[in-house]
Design an enzyme around this catalytic site. Structure first.
Site, short mmCIF file in Angstrom:
data_model
loop_
_atom_site.label_atom_id
_atom_site.label_comp_id
_atom_site.label_asym_id
_atom_site.label_seq_id
_atom_site.Cartn_x
_atom_site.Cartn_y
_atom_site.Cartn_z
N SER A 1 0.90 -0.87 -0.37
CA SER A 1 -0.38 -0.32 -0.08
C SER A 1 0.45 1.69 0.28
CB SER A 1 -1.20 0.20 1.44
OG SER A 1 -0.15 0.18 2.62
N LYS B 1 -11.89 -0.57 -1.17
CA LYS B 1 -11.37 0.21 -1.55
C LYS B 1 -12.00 0.70 -3.24
CE LYS B 1 -7.31 0.14 1.18
NZ LYS B 1 -6.55 -0.36 1.49
N HIS C 1 -5.35 -3.67 -2.40
CA HIS C 1 -4.83 -2.68 -3.07
C HIS C 1 -4.62 -3.56 -4.53
CE1 HIS C 1 -4.58 0.86 -0.82
NE2 HIS C 1 -4.29 0.19 0.23
#
Ligand SMILES: *Cc1c(COP(=O)(O)O)cnc(C)c1O
Length: 397
Positions: free
Chosen positions: A185, A244, A213
């Site tokens: 990240s 996300k 991610h």
């Protein structure tokens, strides 16, 4: 404030003296590529809303409909009365999307990591973890009370060495887990998953990847790093987030039906914390449908990423080892990184400064995250602001 809590004020004073005290900026209204933040309209390069789904009309409509049909709360933890038909649907949709037998949805990526690691390991077991893994993995390792061995970032010789130690140290009949982020990240680099899996298998270890991610970013239609690397069926535990790229909130574990049934008996966030409300669950279902139907947003995300990073590098910025939309602009000195972020904000660009202890000392940076929603003009404007401020601060020539 009571006398007993006075030390907190002292700690805060210390942080302020070091310039490390921060209050979050406030996003007024919608989380978008251009947003109003602390009263100023800026190009927003700080969200993880990779595909722009946080404000997508179809997700909003799904959420509204779920409020009408199911109300606003789930009313209980999953294992008592808090498993709704919507949760079941979301898990089926996700399992199909991830091409695994089954999925268990948690309240967040954080609880999915921490709850899962803690549920499958016990004292005497060993966990072998990349040094840059996310805090929620680290907390899960600690909660499990297993022996923790940390290998240098993405260093496969280091991984092998720790696995050799693990073979000596693990209790009789105990287990070893190898765990890595799929995409890291702070640097945006991709874990060498095929090597991790191959080496872990030599040692008979369990494999786990945290795709927070990577979900919605890597792989066909955003199926994640297992798909990106062609490793279907070879990673035991895949963790993903719904907070996300998926644009809403939540986390999940994808894997075998046995794994999922076990976690449903043992994972403490599942047993002791209430499940997603209907609007959240329904919006997540719609997001996965949308991602399955088209990969247009993902293609735009990657086009934007290539454009933005090429422009920054052309102007002399160091974007580190990024291979994904996470774009570190490495400055080094902490105060200078914070100054870059602050002055960018004054110039209409929001990109967060990140310093020790989140990244190593001397590696302070501004982290910019590109989304599919940014227009080319947004990104060009942002690069121009980076160039102006970067020159002023002597970061670029
Ligand atoms: C953000 C993040 C998480 C936590 O996900 P949430 O859904 O926000 O709780 C876990 N792992 C990594 C690597 C992350 O970046």
């Amino acid at each position: 404030m009571s006398e007993a809590l006075r030390f907190l004020a002292e700690e805060l004073e210390k942080l302020k003296a070091q310039g490390l005290f921060r209050l979050p900026r406030v996003v007024q209204g919608r989380q978008r590529a251009r947003a109003v933040i602390d009263g100023r309209e800026v190009v927003n390069l700080s969200s993880n809303n990779y595909l722009g789904l946080a404000t997508h009309p179809r997700l909003q409509e799904a959420a509204r409909r779920a409020v009408e049909s199911h109300g606003v709360g789930s009313g209980a933890v999953r294992t008592i009365a808090g498993t709704q038909d919507l949760h079941q649907t979301l898990e089926e949709v996700l399992a199909r999307f991830k091409r695994t037998e089954a999925v268990l949805v948690y309240q967040s990526g954080f609880t999915a990591n921490a709850g899962t690691v803690a549920a499958i390991l016990a004292p005497g077991d060993v966990v072998v973890s990349d040094e840059l893994n996310h805090a929620s993995i680290i907390d899960g390792c600690r909660l499990s009370r297993a022996t923790i061995k940390v290998y240098p970032h993405a260093d496969m010789e280091g991984l092998r060495q720790k696995l050799e130690e693990a073979r000596r140290d693990v209790r009789e009949g105990g287990r070893t887990l190898v765990v890595t982020d799929g995409v890291f990240s702070m640097d945006g680099d991709i874990a060498p998953l095929p090597d991790v899996v191959r080496i872990a298998r030599e040692f008979g270890a369990i494999t786990m990847v945290d795709d927070a991610h990577a979900s919605g970013v890597l792989g066909d239609h955003g199926r994640g790093s297992v798909d990106h690397w062609g490793l279907h069926g070879q990673v035991d535990i895949q963790v993903g987030t719904l907070s996300k790229a998926v644009g809403v909130l939540g986390g999940y574990v994808a894997g075998s039906r046995t794994l999922i049934e076990y976690l449903l008996q043992r994972a403490r966030p599942i047993l002791f914390s209430t499940s997603h409300p209907p609007a959240v669950t329904a919006a997540c279902i719609e997001a996965i449908h949308l991602m399955e139907e088209s990969d247009e947003l993902i293609r735009r995300l990657w086009e934007n990423t290539r454009l933005f990073q090429a422009e920054l590098r052309a102007r002399g910025f160091d974007t580190g080892r990024s291979q994904t939309p996470i774009t570190p602009v490495i400055v080094g000195e902490e105060t200078k990184a914070m100054a870059l972020s602050d002055q960018l904000f004054q110039e209409g660009v929001f990109a967060q400064g990140i310093a020790y202890p989140t990244v190593p000392r001397g590696k302070a940076r501004v982290r910019a995250i590109v989304t599919a929603e940014h227009s080319q003009a947004d990104l060009e404007e942002a690069v121009a602001a980076f160039a102006r401020v970067g020159k002023r601060l002597g970061i670029i020539g």
